[in-house]
Design an enzyme around this catalytic site. Structure first.
Site, PDB file in Angstrom:
ATOM      1  N   HIS A   1      64.599 131.911 -21.470  1.00 55.77           N
ATOM      2  CA  HIS A   1      64.346 130.488 -21.716  1.00 55.77           C
ATOM      3  C   HIS A   1      62.899 130.148 -21.382  1.00 55.77           C
ATOM      4  CE1 HIS A   1      68.745 130.367 -21.542  1.00 55.77           C
ATOM      5  NE2 HIS A   1      68.685 129.212 -22.168  1.00 55.77           N
TER       6      HIS A   1
ATOM      7  N   PHE B   1      65.512 126.673 -27.829  1.00 55.31           N
ATOM      8  CA  PHE B   1      64.453 127.277 -27.022  1.00 55.31           C
ATOM      9  C   PHE B   1      63.737 128.256 -27.951  1.00 55.31           C
ATOM     10  CE2 PHE B   1      67.115 125.650 -23.750  1.00 55.31           C
ATOM     11  CZ  PHE B   1      66.313 125.444 -22.633  1.00 55.31           C
TER      12      PHE B   1
ATOM     13  N   GLU C   1      70.982 130.330 -36.015  1.00 57.47           N
ATOM     14  CA  GLU C   1      69.569 130.082 -36.301  1.00 57.47           C
ATOM     15  C   GLU C   1      69.143 130.647 -37.653  1.00 57.47           C
ATOM     16  OE1 GLU C   1      70.859 130.889 -33.446  1.00 57.47           O
ATOM     17  OE2 GLU C   1      70.103 129.464 -31.984  1.00 57.47           O
TER      18      GLU C   1
END
Ligand SMILES: Cc1ncc(C[n+]2csc(CCOP(=O)(O)OP(=O)(O)O)c2C)c(N)n1
Length: 674
Positions: A480, A436, A413
């Protein structure tokens, strides 16, 4: 000692080129010598020295085209001088003056400049590496025969950002030159406490890329290597790692001293001084005489003095609060014809043909239309191409727009946010899908410190949207389901939007993509397929920063967003005896204070409702603002209803209990008592 003298090979370099390289390396050395004098005189406050390492910055920068982006570090004065930045302005930058490169907002080398194709570091070591990936990706997409080049120290190679940037460049075949300046120490930490591989080039094997270790004190070796590597990267469309062996002849910064470095190392490396050795060799080769050298030095000295004179002439900064705030964001003129004002009752009229759409399809629609509208828009995210994304938002896109623009990413990321910023430097728009919202933690630094601050720091915008599938209610457990919007609302430089209806989801996403600033776009997973509505087929925007009055009521004004809007509507439906006034904030940064004021005025009793946990949530901010600005409109204290101050649990009963919704009765009851 003669046997320690380095060997120079001129290959086909002309005398003019050799002299240019000599002037190139001499200049930063002489500037630094002068800075050390000024430091001793107390005329400057801090200095990170690159003395002994100049051959790397200068040789590498001079080997590139002047329009190729470089991402330098704190010891790379030679990059800035080789790009011909005027010393007077550089000096103003270091002094924190208004007419430096960052209006006094950034220190030392932590700035960039588009004109000179330099994107300076932030203090964090490592994030600049992935920005080079983004620039290289832009070169690749635009089919330009160019490279980008990023620097790291030996210490920085231990950062996750090093791994992520090199791995991404390898997997995506990006023409990036990664340079490690191995100067033996990261502050006081010797390389023996930094890594276990024999040499740092060994790391390249793990990424499947080529690498070479070279003498970083030999400017001709550096120059020749970078020239060759540049050709390789362009021809093969691949990255390359170069480890330049060198030594830091001074402390980490001048105040930190060098006690931890054995003395013999200074003696050994002094003999390998990159400037003196090159100078000697030029004399031996009869490229320059002693007199030539003296006259070049004298001219450089004069030039430095003249430039510093201008540099010292800066007027003291007079803070201008308006300007400080205005520069946090790049400005944008919204085309009025694109805007739909859906705060009106007849919100869906007047916007052409409409179709019934689920929340998730409205998001896909916005992306699809934006990809058509902006040929420079690139979508990145894990599994977003053939697989269509974890939630299938981008299903079918890769067939329509190709692998170049719809990019599956490795699991990294941080590097992808950095890459998005690099794309922005080259005029692209980028959208990154966090699989997510929870996983944003591993890309946090890039968002908070690079994307958010870059416009304020040196005027570069970050044209990036980060999509954040967020929220609970789906039994997905602590990692999540989180609501983490408040982290970003506390970060000037970001915009944070959070739609609750399909129409807003589409219009706000289009607006986010059109906005030149970094926008964190929250999309609640539980709404994806549970909420449908009429959505205009057209390409339109909902204005960022505008709340929506959802429902008129008389008893309590609920100010909310996201799932909270549906909770409030649901609650109102189940309690016909109660008249709830509902306002959907839609944008959390910037907040629509006027809409908040109106909401307060309508009932005098306010409930701020959100799925995020209570403490430190947006509710606190809204409540504080109301207390400060709308006290006379209130008939009761502002109440907040947020989720439990605990991580969000997996078990569905526990999750229900966690959710703010389970406490609405209680809070509303309390509010009605007043
Ligand atoms: C993420 C992060 N951790 C710690 C620091 C503090 N710090 C600044 S420079 C430095 C040493 C860096 O060493 P290296 O990467 O080898 O570069 P050098 O200073 O030797 O050129 C450290 C620990 C920082 N700036 N960023």
């Amino acid at each position: 000692m003669a046997n320690l003298r380095m060997q120079f090979t001129r290959k086909d370099l002309s005398n003019e080129q050799l002299i240019a390289l000599y002037k190139g390396i001499l200049f930063p050395r002489m500037i630094e010598d002068k800075m050390l004098v000024l430091l001793r005189q107390g005329r400057i406050s801090k200095w990170f020295s690159g003395i002994g390492q100049e051959a790397i910055a200068v040789g590498a920068t001079m080997a590139l085209d002047s329009d190729e982006w470089v991402m330098p570090l704190h010891r790379n004065l030679g990059v800035f001088t080789s790009r011909k930045m005027p010393l007077s302005k550089l000096f103003k930058q270091w002094q924190g003056n208004k007419d430096g490169y960052s209006k006094g907002r950034e220190r030392s080398f932590h700035f960039g400049n588009k004109e000179h194709h330099i994107c300076g570091m932030i203090s964090h070591l490592g994030p600049q590496l992935a920005i080079a990936d983004g620039v290289a990706l832009a070169h690749k997409l635009q089919k330009e025969s160019k490279v980008s080049m990023a620097f790291t120290g030996d210490g920085g190679t231990s950062e996750g950002d090093f791994h992520e940037a090199l791995n991404t460049a390898a997997v995506w075949d990006l023409p990036v030159i990664f340079i490690i300046e191995n100067n033996g120490y990261g502050l006081s930490t010797p390389t023996s406490e930094q890594y276990r591989c024999k040499s740092l080039v060994d790391k390249a094997v793990g990424y499947g890329i080529e690498a070479v270790q070279i003498d970083g004190n030999n400017i001709l070796t550096v120059y020749d290597t970078i020239k060759g590597v540049r050709d390789y990267c362009i021809k093969n469309q691949k990255p390359y790692l170069i480890e330049c062996m060198t030594f830091r002849m001074r402390g980490h910064e001048e105040a930190s001293g060098v006690k931890y470095v054995p003395k013999h190392l200074f003696e050994e490396w002094e003999k390998k001084d990159p400037v003196k050795n090159f100078e000697e060799w030029l004399k031996e080769e009869k490229v320059l005489t002693a007199e030539d050298i003296e006259s070049i030095r004298a001219a450089t000295r004069t030039h430095i003095e003249e430039e510093l004179k201008i540099g010292f002439e800066s007027a003291p900064i007079v803070p201008d609060t308006e300007e400080e705030l205005a520069d946090v964001y790049a400005s944008r003129l919204v085309a009025p014809e694109l805007l739909i004002d859906n705060s009106e009752e007849d919100q869906v009229s007047g916007a052409g043909i409409h179709s019934e759409k689920k929340f998730i399809n409205a998001i896909s629609d916005a992306l699809d239309l934006s990809l058509q509208k902006h040929p420079n828009l690139v979508l990145m995210g894990q599994d977003i191409a053939e697989y269509g994304g974890a939630f299938k938002v981008t299903e079918g896109f890769v067939e329509r727009y190709g692998k170049g623009r719809i990019r599956n990413t490795p699991l990294c990321e941080s590097a992808i946010v950095g890459t998005a910023l690099g794309l922005s430097l080259k005029g692209h728009k980028a959208m990154m899908e966090m699989q997510f919202a929870d996983f944003v933690t591993v890309g946090f630094n890039q968002i908070i410190n690079n994307l958010a601050k870059i416009h304020y720091r040196w005027g570069q915008n970050a044209d990036v949207v980060v999509r954040m599938p967020t929220g609970g209610g789906v039994g997905a457990g602590p990692f999540h389901s989180q609501s983490n919007e408040a982290w970003f609302v506390h970060t000037p430089g970001l915009k944070v939007v959070y739609p609750s209806t399909p129409m807003d989801a589409k219009g706000l996403l289009i607006a986010a993509i059109n906005d030149p600033n970094p926008v964190i776009y929250f999309e609640h997973k539980a709404l994806y397929r549970s909420i449908s509505g009429q959505v205009p087929d057209a390409y339109y925007e909902i204005e960022i920063g505008k709340a929506k009055h959802v429902q008129e009521g008389e008893d309590i004004s609920v100010i909310t967003y996201g799932s909270g809007v549906h909770w409030a509507l649901d609650y109102a439906g189940k309690h016909p005896e109660l008249s709830l006034d509902i306002t959907d904030l839609r944008t959390l940064l910037p907040l629509d204070y006027e809409a908040i004021r109106k909401a307060v005025a309508r009932t005098g009793k306010v409930l701020v409702l959100h799925e995020d946990t209570l403490t430190g949530g947006i509710g606190g901010e809204v409540a504080a603002w109301i207390a400060e600005h709308c006290f006379s409109l209130l008939d009761a204290p502002v109440m907040r209803c947020g989720s439990l101050d605990s991580p969000i649990p997996f078990n569905i009963e526990l999750e229900k209990n966690f959710m703010a919704y389970s406490r609405m009765d209680e809070v509303i009851e309390k509010l009605l008592q007043y």
